[in-house]
Design an enzyme around this catalytic site. Sequence first.
Site, PDB file in Angstrom:
ATOM      1  N   LYS A  30       0.829  -1.214  -0.115  1.00  0.00           N
ATOM      2  CA  LYS A  30      -0.083  -0.019   0.083  1.00  0.00           C
ATOM      3  C   LYS A  30       0.826   1.314  -0.250  1.00  0.00           C
ATOM      4  CE  LYS A  30      -3.156   2.879   0.537  1.00  0.00           C
ATOM      5  NZ  LYS A  30      -4.078   3.280  -0.603  1.00  0.00           N
ATOM      6  N   CYS A  38      -3.488  10.849   1.405  1.00  0.00           N
ATOM      7  CA  CYS A  38      -2.843   9.581   1.064  1.00  0.00           C
ATOM      8  C   CYS A  38      -1.300   9.855   0.535  1.00  0.00           C
ATOM      9  CB  CYS A  38      -3.674   8.925   0.244  1.00  0.00           C
ATOM     10  SG  CYS A  38      -5.263   8.734   0.809  1.00  0.00           S
TER      11      CYS A  38
HETATM   12  N1  SAJ Z   1      -1.696  14.865  -8.885  1.00  0.00           N
HETATM   13  C1  SAJ Z   1      -0.909  15.740  -9.674  1.00  0.00           C
HETATM   14  N2  SAJ Z   1      -0.384  15.210 -10.889  1.00  0.00           N
HETATM   15  C2  SAJ Z   1      -0.965  13.963 -11.402  1.00  0.00           C
HETATM   16  C3  SAJ Z   1      -1.899  13.211 -10.531  1.00  0.00           C
HETATM   17  C4  SAJ Z   1      -2.047  13.657  -9.141  1.00  0.00           C
HETATM   18  O1  SAJ Z   1      -0.317  16.989  -9.256  1.00  0.00           O
HETATM   19  O2  SAJ Z   1      -0.703  13.897 -12.597  1.00  0.00           O
HETATM   20  C5  SAJ Z   1      -2.030  15.338  -7.587  1.00  0.00           C
HETATM   21  C6  SAJ Z   1      -3.698  15.760  -7.351  1.00  0.00           C
HETATM   22  O3  SAJ Z   1      -3.983  16.841  -7.720  1.00  0.00           O
HETATM   23  C7  SAJ Z   1      -3.452  15.412  -5.796  1.00  0.00           C
HETATM   24  C8  SAJ Z   1      -2.576  14.418  -5.538  1.00  0.00           C
HETATM   25  O4  SAJ Z   1      -1.784  14.399  -6.684  1.00  0.00           O
HETATM   26  O5  SAJ Z   1      -3.322  16.743  -5.245  1.00  0.00           O
HETATM   27  C9  SAJ Z   1      -3.347  13.199  -5.297  1.00  0.00           C
HETATM   28  O6  SAJ Z   1      -4.101  12.767  -6.103  1.00  0.00           O
HETATM   29  P1  SAJ Z   1      -4.399  11.352  -6.830  1.00  0.00           P
HETATM   30  O7  SAJ Z   1      -5.349  11.514  -8.023  1.00  0.00           O
HETATM   31  O8  SAJ Z   1      -3.151  11.162  -7.499  1.00  0.00           O
HETATM   32  O9  SAJ Z   1      -4.431  10.336  -5.871  1.00  0.00           O
HETATM   33  P2  SAJ Z   1      -5.568  10.464  -4.452  1.00  0.00           P
HETATM   34  O10 SAJ Z   1      -4.616  10.670  -3.279  1.00  0.00           O
HETATM   35  O11 SAJ Z   1      -6.697  10.891  -4.869  1.00  0.00           O
HETATM   36  O12 SAJ Z   1      -5.721   8.825  -4.303  1.00  0.00           O
HETATM   37  C10 SAJ Z   1      -4.428   8.017  -4.015  1.00  0.00           C
HETATM   38  C11 SAJ Z   1      -4.499   6.805  -5.426  1.00  0.00           C
HETATM   39  N3  SAJ Z   1      -3.266   6.174  -5.173  1.00  0.00           N
HETATM   40  C12 SAJ Z   1      -2.757   5.670  -6.287  1.00  0.00           C
HETATM   41  O13 SAJ Z   1      -2.889   6.211  -7.440  1.00  0.00           O
HETATM   42  C13 SAJ Z   1      -1.519   5.226  -6.298  1.00  0.00           C
HETATM   43  C14 SAJ Z   1      -5.939   6.001  -4.735  1.00  0.00           C
HETATM   44  O14 SAJ Z   1      -5.631   4.676  -5.418  1.00  0.00           O
HETATM   45  C15 SAJ Z   1      -5.713   5.458  -3.322  1.00  0.00           C
HETATM   46  O15 SAJ Z   1      -6.465   4.632  -2.878  1.00  0.00           O
HETATM   47  C16 SAJ Z   1      -5.397   6.545  -2.396  1.00  0.00           C
HETATM   48  O16 SAJ Z   1      -4.274   7.533  -2.838  1.00  0.00           O
HETATM   49  C17 SAJ Z   1      -5.423   6.105  -1.000  1.00  0.00           C
HETATM   50  O17 SAJ Z   1      -6.523   6.288  -0.313  1.00  0.00           O
HETATM   51  O18 SAJ Z   1      -4.293   5.898  -0.555  1.00  0.00           O
END
Ligand code: SAJ
Length: 419
Positions: free
Chosen positions: A212, A266
């Site tokens: 995880k 996360c």
């Molecule tokens: N972000 C960027 N650029 C990107 C992708 C995301 O700046 O290309 C930023 C987003 O704006 C945000 C942050 O990263 O601020 C996180 O967003 P996210 O959509 O990547 O992830 P979360 O936090 O919504 O969910 C993540 C997911 N983990 C992965 O994709 C590895 C999800 O599957 C998990 O279940 C979740 O964390 C968790 O609960 O751990």
Amino acid sequence: MSEFEKVAVVGLGYIGLPTAALIASRGFKVIGVDTNPDIVKTVASGAIHIIEPDLDGLVQKVVSNGSLTTTNELVPADVFMIAVPTPIDEENHPDLSCVMAAVDRIADILVPGNLLILESTSPIGTTEKIAKKILEKRPDLSVGATNGGSGIHVAYCPERVLPGRILSELVNNDRCIGGISSACARRAQRFYKMFVRGACVATTARTAELVKLTENAYRDTNIAFANELSMICDRHDINVWEVIDLANRHPRVNVLRPGPGVGGHCIAVDPWFIIDSAPDLARVMRTSREVNNQKTATIVERAVALIDDHPYANVACCGLAFKANVDDLRESPALEIALHLAEKYGSRIKVVEPNIRRLPQDLAKHGAEMMGVDEALRSCEIALLLVDHDEFKMTPIAERRHLDVIDTRGIWQDMPIRT
Ligand code: SAJ
């Protein structure tokens, strides 16, 4: 009669509530437990306290047909699922107090045959700690043996759903199920297979814990690469969005999108659990965290420089949530940026956040005010695009032509399409 008839889900937050509702819709009798009386009351009325597509209808249905009930107090059940927060403290060390408090209460009512599952993101070794704590409190029980006797089963099965797609990912994602023993893993596997369509792969609890953390640290590192690249591009006056678009045409390159930093409960938190466990080795992960935080500070600096050049301009901060189309403000870089600017510029800061109803107190106290997108763009001369909400993607270029824009998400670039 099924061995998993009654399921208690402890923690009705972004993961616990959708999980409780989904399981309830699959014929289990589910009791949602939360220490927050407002959440218990809201869900008991069939409503929800978070924004997540389709969750409102599902909760309404399972509450009204009686398959999901809520309470402040733990009640006996066949399965206990813990989905409570595991934050980090001020020094970036994991804080397991909510998990351990839940385990303490569950231990009092466990009976032989129960299955206890931890879903909260946790440092390596947490599930073993839980089993130990239970045995200390309940020497009459044993953990991990095959069925029968005084045995209970303890397993770790991390949630991995993406906010915004939770209900579909809860069913379709593969799950990684770590047992304290292989009997524990197999038992938890049987439970998840009753509502998960993806593969349910068994392993040890310690491996599942690190799996995880690895997933989120991997994403953090990849976003850090994109954020670092964006700062390098700014220095050379090259459009980062065009660089990424072109680089990603290579068959084995997939640069993620830069932004104003990384938020949410996360990705901005979990890498610290690994770093904390091996500080001398986790060098890339620590640097990635630092780069992503640095990106937020850089956007604040750029915004301050722009605003100081326009002493009478009003500033639209477009978006507060940690990412697109959610209402979640936890660890949100957009919120952090808006707060810095509100502290410095007070009522010149106009906030647009279509997914929340009321401006957070910290912003309001500095005189910032909330506006709809049309009004804010009309009445401001500067706009900071902080979150790529659909509402902002749909804003026509004519409505923002007069603005000085810092577009941290690359959705107002209006780049010519080269084919
Ligand atoms: N972000 C960027 N650029 C990107 C992708 C995301 O700046 O290309 C930023 C987003 O704006 C945000 C942050 O990263 O601020 C996180 O967003 P996210 O959509 O990547 O992830 P979360 O936090 O919504 O969910 C993540 C997911 N983990 C992965 O994709 C590895 C999800 O599957 C998990 O279940 C979740 O964390 C968790 O609960 O751990």
